[in-house]
Design an enzyme around this catalytic site. Structure first.
Site, mmCIF file in Angstrom:
data_model
loop_
_atom_site.group_PDB
_atom_site.id
_atom_site.type_symbol
_atom_site.label_atom_id
_atom_site.label_comp_id
_atom_site.label_asym_id
_atom_site.label_seq_id
_atom_site.Cartn_x
_atom_site.Cartn_y
_atom_site.Cartn_z
ATOM 1 N N CYS A 260 -89.433 31.919 -16.712
ATOM 2 C CA CYS A 260 -89.212 30.665 -17.427
ATOM 3 C C CYS A 260 -90.055 29.523 -16.878
ATOM 4 O O CYS A 260 -90.079 28.433 -17.450
ATOM 5 C CB CYS A 260 -87.729 30.300 -17.397
ATOM 6 S SG CYS A 260 -86.728 31.366 -18.462
ATOM 7 N N ASP B 84 -79.030 25.984 -27.053
ATOM 8 C CA ASP B 84 -79.562 27.266 -26.600
ATOM 9 C C ASP B 84 -79.904 28.222 -27.728
ATOM 10 O O ASP B 84 -80.729 29.122 -27.548
ATOM 11 C CB ASP B 84 -78.553 27.933 -25.656
ATOM 12 C CG ASP B 84 -78.336 27.109 -24.403
ATOM 13 O OD1 ASP B 84 -79.293 26.958 -23.634
ATOM 14 O OD2 ASP B 84 -77.221 26.602 -24.201
ATOM 15 N N ASP C 212 -86.373 34.566 -26.730
ATOM 16 C CA ASP C 212 -86.904 34.137 -25.437
ATOM 17 C C ASP C 212 -87.850 35.208 -24.916
ATOM 18 O O ASP C 212 -87.548 36.397 -24.989
ATOM 19 C CB ASP C 212 -85.769 33.919 -24.432
ATOM 20 C CG ASP C 212 -86.025 32.718 -23.529
ATOM 21 O OD1 ASP C 212 -87.175 32.591 -23.051
ATOM 22 O OD2 ASP C 212 -85.099 31.934 -23.302
ATOM 23 N N ASP D 71 -78.645 33.314 -23.995
ATOM 24 C CA ASP D 71 -78.471 32.218 -24.952
ATOM 25 C C ASP D 71 -77.281 32.461 -25.879
ATOM 26 O O ASP D 71 -76.627 31.507 -26.319
ATOM 27 C CB ASP D 71 -79.742 32.028 -25.780
ATOM 28 C CG ASP D 71 -80.863 31.383 -24.988
ATOM 29 O OD1 ASP D 71 -80.569 30.686 -24.005
ATOM 30 O OD2 ASP D 71 -82.036 31.569 -25.355
ATOM 31 N N GLY E 7 -88.739 45.878 -32.978
ATOM 32 C CA GLY E 7 -89.538 44.854 -32.328
ATOM 33 C C GLY E 7 -90.928 44.746 -32.905
ATOM 34 O O GLY E 7 -91.242 45.318 -33.956
ATOM 35 N N ASP F 157 -77.165 27.272 -20.551
ATOM 36 C CA ASP F 157 -77.657 28.046 -19.407
ATOM 37 C C ASP F 157 -78.820 27.314 -18.755
ATOM 38 O O ASP F 157 -79.527 26.527 -19.377
ATOM 39 C CB ASP F 157 -78.015 29.490 -19.775
ATOM 40 C CG ASP F 157 -79.087 29.622 -20.836
ATOM 41 O OD1 ASP F 157 -79.488 28.609 -21.438
ATOM 42 O OD2 ASP F 157 -79.538 30.758 -21.072
#
EC number: 2.7.9.3
Length: 344
Positions: free
Chosen positions: A15, A49, A66, A89, A137, A225
């Site tokens: 992050c 979030d 994310d 999240d 994905g 978070d």
């Protein structure tokens, strides 16, 4: 154990890759009128979030994504951490995850596809722990490895926990220790002692599933978070959105063991200074060590929870039942300047 050091293939880490809050504010500004949709219960106007959409019968669907560059060298751990971070999240909103899809960018001419397979296997393991399928994905050939998830969840609309509904007098709790960015920077610099190697990964690979239980407590007024903008950044979002200020007891803020030793060795993520530049004007005086720890970008960090003072015993009892021994790290007070200050 692979000999590949994934962190050497990226310019950022976890992050800490996040674009700074001040730059992001510029990017997100728009002169276009926002569409009005009463079913969108939580959108991006409150810096929350995840998004929440009302699907009827008092139920909401939660949507979030994310992804980031490697924060650890081990591919399986990278996948586990990225998955934990993305699923968090959903928990931060008080919801239950139901499905995830993967987002993968991979330098196919630099790193073997078998390494990406290990990353995906790590994510599958965490999804299984959370009780959800990794259902699909999308992947691209990219100059640096990038991985994350888009996650869907469900929630009873009455249990949604926002980050802008905290109240004066609330007590603040943090469910994971700070110092993840500092420790992973020490690893990248080759300074991390072998006996400390699992301190940060262990925290990052722990799901914030307790957020589902916090959602059922009326005494929990707000929740978010703590990730790339660090404790101070996410606390400021909570305070500014709620129209309150915060006083933090620095000595009560949980931190990873030995983190001060690595601060002394100069293991400071670049994101620390970027974070402070973005929001330091809203924060009271800090010592150099306080600034580093409180502005340290967290990856898959803990939940920051605002709790009504009369709910202290019930909240702490629930935490203890779930293996967490938490104490308040501060409290919310009437709005003032600076927005966040440390107990003197």
């Amino acid at each position: 154990m692979t000999s590949i050091r994934l962190t050497q293939y990226s310019h950022g880490a976890g992050c800490g890759c996040k674009i700074s809050p001040s730059v992001l504010d510029v990017m997100l500004k728009s002169s276009l009128a926002l569409p009005v949709n009463d079913a969108l219960l939580v959108g991006n106007s409150t810096k929350d979030d995840a998004a929440v959409f009302d699907i009827g019968n008092d139920q909401g669907v939660i949507s979030t994504t994310d992804f980031f560059m490697p924060i650890v060298d081990d591919p399986t751990d990278f996948g586990k951490i990225a998955a934990c971070n993305a699923i968090s999240d959903i928990y931060a909103m008080g919801g239950k995850p139901i499905m995830a899809i993967a987002i993968l960018g991979w330098p196919v001419n630099l790193l073997a596809p078998e390494i990406a397979q290990q990353v995906l296997d790590g994510a599958r393991a965490i999804c299984a722990e959370a009780g959800i399928p990794l259902a699909g994905g999308h992947s691209i050939d990219a100059p640096e490895p990038i991985f994350g998830l888009a996650v869907t969840g469900l929630i009873n609309n009455a249990h949604i926990k926002r980050n802008n509904t905290a109240e004066v007098g609330d007590l603040l709790y943090l469910t994971k220790p700070l110092g993840i960015g500092i420790m992973t920077t020490a690893e990248k610099q080759g300074k991390l002692l072998p006996e400390h190697a699992q301190l940060a990964p262990q925290a990052m690979k722990t799901l914030n599933v307790i957020g589902q239980k916090f959602a059922e407590l009326e005494v929990v007024t707000a929740m978010t978070d703590v990730t790339g903008f660090a404790l101070l950044g996410h606390l400021l979002e909570m305070c500014q959105g709620s129209g309150v200020a915060a006083v933090i007891d620095f000595e009560q803020v949980p931190r990873l063991d030995f983190v001060n030793d690595y601060i002394d060795q100069g293991c400071v993520p670049g994101g620390c200074e970027r974070n402070f530049i973005s929001y330091g004007e809203h924060v009271g005086p800090l010592s150099p060590k306080q600034k580093i720890l409180l502005c340290d970008p967290q990856t898959s960090g803990g939940l920051l929870v605002a709790v009504k003072p009369q709910g202290k015993e019930a909240f702490e009892a629930l935490c203890q039942e779930n293996g967490l021994n938490l104490q308040p790290i501060g409290e919310l007070v009437a709005a003032t300047s600076p927005t966040v200050s440390l107990l003197s």
